[in-house]
Write a protein that holds these residues in place. Structure first.
Motif, PDB file in Angstrom:
ATOM      1  N   VAL A 200       0.862  -1.189   0.000  1.00  0.00           N
ATOM      2  CA  VAL A 200       0.000   0.000   0.000  1.00  0.00           C
ATOM      3  C   VAL A 200       0.896   1.236   0.000  1.00  0.00           C
ATOM      4  O   VAL A 200       1.650   1.455   0.962  1.00  0.00           O
ATOM      5  CB  VAL A 200      -0.929   0.005   1.230  1.00  0.00           C
ATOM      6  N   PRO A 201       0.867   2.047  -1.048  1.00  0.00           N
ATOM      7  CA  PRO A 201       1.799   3.175  -1.161  1.00  0.00           C
ATOM      8  C   PRO A 201       1.784   4.123   0.044  1.00  0.00           C
ATOM      9  O   PRO A 201       2.836   4.651   0.427  1.00  0.00           O
ATOM     10  CB  PRO A 201       1.311   3.901  -2.427  1.00  0.00           C
ATOM     11  N   SER A 202       0.638   4.308   0.659  1.00  0.00           N
ATOM     12  CA  SER A 202       0.544   5.250   1.777  1.00  0.00           C
ATOM     13  C   SER A 202       0.980   4.642   3.104  1.00  0.00           C
ATOM     14  O   SER A 202       1.035   5.346   4.118  1.00  0.00           O
ATOM     15  CB  SER A 202      -0.895   5.764   1.900  1.00  0.00           C
ATOM     16  N   ILE A 203       1.282   3.333   3.108  1.00  0.00           N
ATOM     17  CA  ILE A 203       1.705   2.656   4.342  1.00  0.00           C
ATOM     18  C   ILE A 203       3.119   2.128   4.145  1.00  0.00           C
ATOM     19  O   ILE A 203       3.343   1.185   3.387  1.00  0.00           O
ATOM     20  CB  ILE A 203       0.766   1.492   4.700  1.00  0.00           C
ATOM     21  N   PRO A 204       4.101   2.725   4.791  1.00  0.00           N
ATOM     22  CA  PRO A 204       5.493   2.271   4.628  1.00  0.00           C
ATOM     23  C   PRO A 204       5.784   1.045   5.479  1.00  0.00           C
ATOM     24  O   PRO A 204       5.015   0.668   6.354  1.00  0.00           O
ATOM     25  CB  PRO A 204       6.296   3.478   5.125  1.00  0.00           C
ATOM     26  N   GLY A 205       6.921   0.422   5.204  1.00  0.00           N
ATOM     27  CA  GLY A 205       7.440  -0.607   6.093  1.00  0.00           C
ATOM     28  C   GLY A 205       7.060  -2.023   5.723  1.00  0.00           C
ATOM     29  O   GLY A 205       6.799  -2.353   4.565  1.00  0.00           O
ATOM     30  N   TYR A 206       7.012  -2.862   6.742  1.00  0.00           N
ATOM     31  CA  TYR A 206       6.843  -4.306   6.558  1.00  0.00           C
ATOM     32  C   TYR A 206       5.375  -4.698   6.349  1.00  0.00           C
ATOM     33  O   TYR A 206       4.460  -3.917   6.593  1.00  0.00           O
ATOM     34  CB  TYR A 206       7.407  -5.051   7.771  1.00  0.00           C
ATOM     35  N   GLY A 207       5.208  -5.947   5.921  1.00  0.00           N
ATOM     36  CA  GLY A 207       3.877  -6.497   5.713  1.00  0.00           C
ATOM     37  C   GLY A 207       3.211  -6.891   7.021  1.00  0.00           C
ATOM     38  O   GLY A 207       3.771  -6.739   8.111  1.00  0.00           O
ATOM     39  N   TRP A 208       1.990  -7.450   6.898  1.00  0.00           N
ATOM     40  CA  TRP A 208       1.221  -7.839   8.073  1.00  0.00           C
ATOM     41  C   TRP A 208       0.269  -8.968   7.711  1.00  0.00           C
ATOM     42  O   TRP A 208       0.085  -9.298   6.537  1.00  0.00           O
ATOM     43  CB  TRP A 208       0.452  -6.643   8.634  1.00  0.00           C
ATOM     44  N   ILE A 209      -0.311  -9.576   8.717  1.00  0.00           N
ATOM     45  CA  ILE A 209      -1.259 -10.665   8.525  1.00  0.00           C
ATOM     46  C   ILE A 209      -2.615 -10.069   8.173  1.00  0.00           C
ATOM     47  O   ILE A 209      -3.190  -9.312   8.946  1.00  0.00           O
ATOM     48  CB  ILE A 209      -1.313 -11.553   9.782  1.00  0.00           C
ATOM     49  N   LYS A 210      -3.116 -10.425   6.984  1.00  0.00           N
ATOM     50  CA  LYS A 210      -4.283  -9.764   6.388  1.00  0.00           C
ATOM     51  C   LYS A 210      -5.612 -10.355   6.892  1.00  0.00           C
ATOM     52  O   LYS A 210      -5.648 -11.441   7.469  1.00  0.00           O
ATOM     53  CB  LYS A 210      -4.220  -9.908   4.860  1.00  0.00           C
ATOM     54  N   PRO A 211      -6.720  -9.633   6.642  1.00  0.00           N
ATOM     55  CA  PRO A 211      -8.042 -10.128   7.078  1.00  0.00           C
ATOM     56  C   PRO A 211      -8.386 -11.518   6.561  1.00  0.00           C
ATOM     57  O   PRO A 211      -8.986 -12.321   7.293  1.00  0.00           O
ATOM     58  CB  PRO A 211      -9.003  -9.062   6.525  1.00  0.00           C
ATOM     59  N   SER A 212      -8.010 -11.834   5.321  1.00  0.00           N
ATOM     60  CA  SER A 212      -8.324 -13.167   4.789  1.00  0.00           C
ATOM     61  C   SER A 212      -7.623 -14.259   5.577  1.00  0.00           C
ATOM     62  O   SER A 212      -8.176 -15.351   5.798  1.00  0.00           O
ATOM     63  CB  SER A 212      -7.935 -13.248   3.308  1.00  0.00           C
ATOM     64  N   GLN A 213      -6.407 -13.994   6.035  1.00  0.00           N
ATOM     65  CA  GLN A 213      -5.668 -14.966   6.832  1.00  0.00           C
ATOM     66  C   GLN A 213      -6.277 -15.093   8.229  1.00  0.00           C
ATOM     67  O   GLN A 213      -6.370 -16.186   8.784  1.00  0.00           O
ATOM     68  CB  GLN A 213      -4.205 -14.540   6.943  1.00  0.00           C
ATOM     69  N   GLN A 214      -6.700 -13.972   8.773  1.00  0.00           N
ATOM     70  CA  GLN A 214      -7.318 -13.991  10.093  1.00  0.00           C
ATOM     71  C   GLN A 214      -8.651 -14.733  10.059  1.00  0.00           C
ATOM     72  O   GLN A 214      -8.992 -15.463  11.000  1.00  0.00           O
ATOM     73  CB  GLN A 214      -7.494 -12.570  10.606  1.00  0.00           C
ATOM     74  N   PHE A 215      -9.403 -14.566   8.972  1.00  0.00           N
ATOM     75  CA  PHE A 215     -10.658 -15.277   8.813  1.00  0.00           C
ATOM     76  C   PHE A 215     -10.417 -16.782   8.752  1.00  0.00           C
ATOM     77  O   PHE A 215     -11.117 -17.570   9.391  1.00  0.00           O
ATOM     78  CB  PHE A 215     -11.376 -14.803   7.546  1.00  0.00           C
TER      79      PHE A 215
END
Length: 386
Positions: A200-215
């Motif tokens: 996401v261009p407006s969010i710098p840095g590392y990745g994260w665990i997404k909603p689909s994974q949490q579901f």
């Protein structure tokens, strides 16, 4: 100093890095299970940063240790840990290779995982933020891992049409054979892809665990709880779970030296946004500890809202570290309780410790992460009550 000169000699030169054993296979009949001693031991290896073997130099070691130090020191450390601890299962928690320095990603992985493959011990892996930076995509790296001998790693859940990342899966650890728990998963292991970098261009840095994974995690946790709490051997509470992924959650920054075991020698390099996965873990109620890597100079465990958040500490010699601070690995052991009839029942406790790659393979920071007796020990009070 002698350890560094002899480490390469300790490495068993496996035939073409066990390439023949590393070919893809379709069936994984192996099921994880507690042994007759009522224990299940997991070795966590974080951040090997493997590259091109003996031509890849070590990072951040003492001047007296530089000569002859290479990726082979990492291989020797894996072998030492397997021999000393004799784990039932091995988990590699990402940045398994440092792909920017890996000429051929597949060959680097073959070498990095060779000791686990040769041991015939079941093992699994998740991806870090560096694994895909050579000549294989992130999907390509995980597909290569899934094809190795004795691995239980999976590309993604077969029943999930859409899920972010690669390497989201769960494994069940059955009770002791011949007991009433032999067909129940008494310990549940969750593996998730915490991503590499934000897309996401407006969010710098590392990745994260997404909603689909949490579901997917929520669905899987609920399914496992339902199975565990129904007959036969119906249990009153869920089986404990452990979660493994690479990038630490923002909640790892909640601790200081007064409320964790281990050391914090660098910042918490989590995503710059909080995806809410910690809250998801708390709501699910079964996961007792999460284990990550990524920040090599941190090796602590701290408990927050009933969940232990643990680092393993840096393992690999081509990874950044701190000269004079030994590379290390984390070990976790789950122990079953004895039933009234003298057999083995549900998980009674979960303990952890670390081993240092020093002369004596020293054990440090042993602690109990969870006990069955502590679960649900707090009584509820009515709101506004005394």
């Amino acid at each position: 100093m002698g350890r560094f000169f002899t480490a390469a000699a300790l490495v068993v030169l496996l035939p073409i890095w066990v390439l023949a054993a590393a070919k893809h296979h379709e069936e994984k009949p192996m099921r994880l299970r507690f042994g007759g001693d009522g224990q299940f031991k997991i070795l966590q290896v974080a951040d090997m940063h493997y590259a091109d073997g003996k031509t890849t130099p070590c990072e951040d070691v003492l001047p007296s240790q530089v000569a002859g130090c290479s990726d082979l020191n990492t291989t020797a450390f894996v072998q030492r840990m397997i021999k000393a601890e004799k784990p039932n299962f091995i988990v590699f928690t990402g940045d398994n290779i440092y792909a920017l320095d890996a000429t051929d990603a597949a060959k680097s992985m073959n070498a990095a995982f060779a000791p686990a493959i040769a041991s015939n011990i079941p093992w699994a892996a998740v991806l870090g933020n560096h694994d895909q930076e050579s000549d294989l995509s992130r999907e390509g790296v995980m597909k290569h891992i899934v094809g190795y001998k004795s691995t239980l790693a999976q590309l993604n859940p077969s029943d999930q049409d859409v899920i972010d990342g690669f390497g989201n899966y769960n494994l069940e650890v059955g009770g002791v054979q011949g007991t009433g728990f032999e067909n129940k998963s008494v310990l549940n292991l969750y593996f998730l892809d915490s991503g590499d970098y934000s897309t996401v261009p407006s969010i710098p840095g590392y990745g994260w665990i997404k909603p689909s994974q949490q579901f997917w995690f929520q669905q899987t946790s609920a399914k496992l709880k339902k199975a565990y709490m129904k007959k036969p051997q119906a249990q009153k509470s869920p089986a404990p779970g452990l979660a493994y992924f690479h990038i630490p959650l923002p909640e790892y920054a909640s601790f200081d030296s007064s409320n964790f075991t281990g050391v914090r020698q660098e910042g918490i390099s989590s995503a710059s946004v909080n995806s809410g996965f910690f809250t998801t873990l708390v709501e699910a109620g079964d996961v007792k500890a999460a284990f990550t890597g990524h920040d090599h100079l941190n090796d602590f465990c701290g408990k927050l809202t009933g969940i232990n958040l643990c680092y393993a500490g840096g393992f690999g010699y081509h990874a950044y570290g701190k000269a004079g601070w030994d590379r290390r690995a984390r070990v976790v052991t789950a122990t079953l309780e004895k039933t009234n009839t003298g057999g083995w029942g549900a998980v009674k406790s979960i303990k952890t410790w670390k081993r240092l790659d020093d002369q004596h393979l020293s054990t440090i920071d042993s602690e109990v992460l969870w006990t069955k007796s502590s679960a649900g020990a707090r009584r509820k009070k009515p709101i506004g009550g005394p």
